[in-house]
Scaffold this active site. Structure first.
Site, PDB file in Angstrom:
ATOM      1  N   LYS A 238     -31.855  24.988  80.205  1.00 41.85           N
ATOM      2  CA  LYS A 238     -31.935  24.310  78.920  1.00 41.85           C
ATOM      3  C   LYS A 238     -30.952  23.552  78.693  1.00 41.85           C
ATOM      4  CE  LYS A 238     -33.588  25.408  74.261  1.00 41.85           C
ATOM      5  NZ  LYS A 238     -34.160  26.356  73.360  1.00 41.85           N
TER       6      LYS A 238
ATOM      7  N   SER B 288     -38.407  25.854  71.255  1.00 40.48           N
ATOM      8  CA  SER B 288     -37.778  24.751  71.713  1.00 40.48           C
ATOM      9  C   SER B 288     -37.484  24.588  72.950  1.00 40.48           C
ATOM     10  CB  SER B 288     -36.132  24.921  70.722  1.00 40.48           C
ATOM     11  OG  SER B 288     -35.537  25.731  71.296  1.00 40.48           O
TER      12      SER B 288
ATOM     13  N   SER C  51     -38.523  30.805  70.453  1.00 38.22           N
ATOM     14  CA  SER C  51     -38.186  29.349  71.604  1.00 38.22           C
ATOM     15  C   SER C  51     -37.998  29.956  73.232  1.00 38.22           C
ATOM     16  CB  SER C  51     -37.261  28.593  70.886  1.00 38.22           C
ATOM     17  OG  SER C  51     -37.568  28.079  69.904  1.00 38.22           O
TER      18      SER C  51
END
Length: 533
Positions: free
Chosen positions: A105, A180, A204
């Site tokens: 990420k 997210s 998330s």
């Protein structure tokens, strides 16, 4: 430490590994890290595995459905793989992660790739050092294959950023992928990499993992350092793996965990990680005699919840059939949703955490303050939020903030006492039962002015359960099937603080009893994923 001892341990737990279709074939869509290491030992190269992933990214992220999960490919991925192959041949593997391609990420610092948080304001900015977790993975021999798209600065649940645009859900291209960590979720499930890294302040890791038919592992607070990760909250932020199996999530977590002086929260997890990479927890019969409490207060009860709830009911039956003692319903004696809502860090931590991160990037970093960030370019929905946080009171001496943190400890104590009272090993409930919103509904103007869920929707059970978030206790979501819109549903399992071994044991045994992994129809096999060697 070289892998000789670890491989001996792995051999003792061969029941944790899947068997090969043929003696000299590895199926990337079903294999675990244990299978991969066996194939490497027999002559497969990590270079070949990376080549397959790069071809799938080209076919499905840059073309085809254009999932938009990848922000940056590592330009030297094949070179890194070749070097690790040579090292393995000369010296043996470093760990079970040697040669494993990882999707990261893009809020984890990487010294050789830009770290942007998905914001145009940070485009092209490369940190001078790795995040603690990235350094541990590299030291273990993992290959950082790519950085993934995300909700900008991890502030959202739709998978939308100003730099990367909209991530699509591979199971239903019209639905949000969750956030997210939406890019890591979409990327791992579409076979763009072996495992992915996510972060969460709310849910998330678990939310996009659920929507991507993955295992999402949110660890106990303090088990994994957050140093070198773009922050939101000092107290709530967590980092963890997203994987296609409990085995892979557990092995990756064993490498990520560690005590770090740059994140003093990590001293809470000192000595809490076993030396065997959690392999002893991967027991197919791990549900026999396990005591499991079903938290009915966290189930949705509206008509829209029914299809997902039916899948969770079937999952609970699988737990019973596999030998678990299921207390259903578990008498809670309190409204957990009210307790969770009263437990929050508010806005007090955001500015100080983010500006401390900016300072950690060094004097040449172009962003020093939140106003600098907004001026440099962020997605529209963050501007108002950052204005509010810029004017928020400092945490020190902030009575409202202190009361909220005390509420977290009250909740943590309450849940532990509840589990002790009923002598349960874990709690289970759906991660989410509300139908997943469409991108058109959730992000009507390309991410600039997203429509939030209405009050009724956001406050009822079944819409993104956050008991793990509020308590800091470890949780794992495991696939439970597919809703009527084709989007996956996940069973969430919660354990006591630092009892990751029990969490993994229950999750692994459930996964073996109720396998629900399926490759998305939008990203079918290309005929290269079954690698012979």
């Amino acid at each position: 430490m070289r892998l000789s001892r670890v491989l001996l341990i792995a051999a003792a737990f061969t029941s944790a590994a899947h068997t090969f279709t043929r003696a000299a074939e590895l199926d990337l869509s079903t294999a675990t890290i244990l299978d991969l290491q066996k194939a490497y030992d027999a002559g497969l190269t990590s270079e070949k595995v990376v080549e397959v992933y790069l071809k799938r990214i080209a076919a499905y992220d840059q073309a085809g459905p254009k999932l938009n999960a990848i922000l940056t490919l590592h330009p030297k991925a094949l070179e890194l793989a070749r070097a690790l192959d040579a090292e393995r041949k000369a010296k043996g593997p470093r760990s079970l992660m040697h040669g494993v391609p990882v999707l990261v990420k893009d809020n984890y610092d990487t010294f050789d790739l830009a770290t942007t948080g998905g914001a145009k304001a940070l485009a092209g900015t490369v940190p001078f050092r790795d995040a603690f977790t990235i350094a541990r993975l590299r030291a273990a021999g993992a290959i950082i294959l790519a950085k993934t798209n995300l909700d900008e600065f991890a502030r959202g649940a739709t998978g939308t950023s100003s730099l990367g645009g909209q991530v699509l859900n591979p199971y239903n291209l019209e639905k949000i992928p969750g956030g997210s960590s939406g890019g890591s979720g979409a990327g791992v499930t579409a076979l763009f990499g072996w495992v992915g890294l996510g972060t969460e302040t709310g849910s998330s890791i678990r939310n996009p993992s659920t929507k991507a038919n993955l295992v999402g592992f949110a660890p106990s607070e303090g088990l994994v350092s957050r140093a070198g990760i773009i922050p939101i909250s000092i107290t709530y932020d967590r980092a963890g793996p997203m994987a296609r199996s409990v085995t892979d999530a557990a092995i990756t977590m064993s490498i990520m965990a560690g005590t770090d002086a740059s994140d003093l929260f990590s001293y809470k997890g000192l000595g809490k990680t076993p030396s065997d990479n959690y392999l002893s927890s991967l027991k197919k019969d791990g549900l026999k005699g396990a005591r499991i409490g079903v938290v009915r207060e966290l189930f949705g009860t509206e008509d829209a919840d029914k299809p997902a709830v039916e899948l969770i009911e079937a999952a609970i039956k699988k737990l019973k059939d596999a030998g678990a003692v299921v207390i259903d319903p578990l008498p809670v004696g309190a409204n957990l949703w009210d307790l969770v809502r009263e437990t929050n860090y508010g806005n007090a931590e955001n500015r100080v955490a983010l500006e401390a991160y900016f300072a950690s990037r060094g004097p040449q970093f172009p962003i020093k303050t939140i106003p600098d960030l907004v001026k440099g370019g962020v997605i529209g929905r963050l501007q108002k939020r950052y204005d509010e946080e810029q004017s928020a009171a400092e945490p020190t001496g902030n009575a409202e903030y202190i009361a909220k943190l005390e509420g977290r400890f009250v909740l943590q104590k309450f849940v532990h006492e509840l589990m002790d009272r009923w002598q349960v090993d874990v709690l289970v409930y759906p991660h989410e039962t509300k139908p997943v919103r469409t991108i058109a509904d959730a992000v009507p103007n390309k991410g600039e002015t997203p429509t939030p869920p209405n009050d009724a929707r956001s406050r009822v059970a079944g819409n993104g359960n956050r008991i793990s978030t509020a308590s800091g206790m470890p949780a794992m979501t495991v696939p439970a099937g597919f809703n009527t819109d084709g989007v996956p549903v996940g069973l969430e399992i919660l354990a006591r603080l630092y009892d990751e071994p029990t969490l993994i044991k229950v999750a692994y045994a459930y996964e073996q009893a109720n396998p629900q992994r399926k490759l998305p129809a939008t990203t079918p096999l290309l005929g290269i994923e079954k690698i012979t060697y």
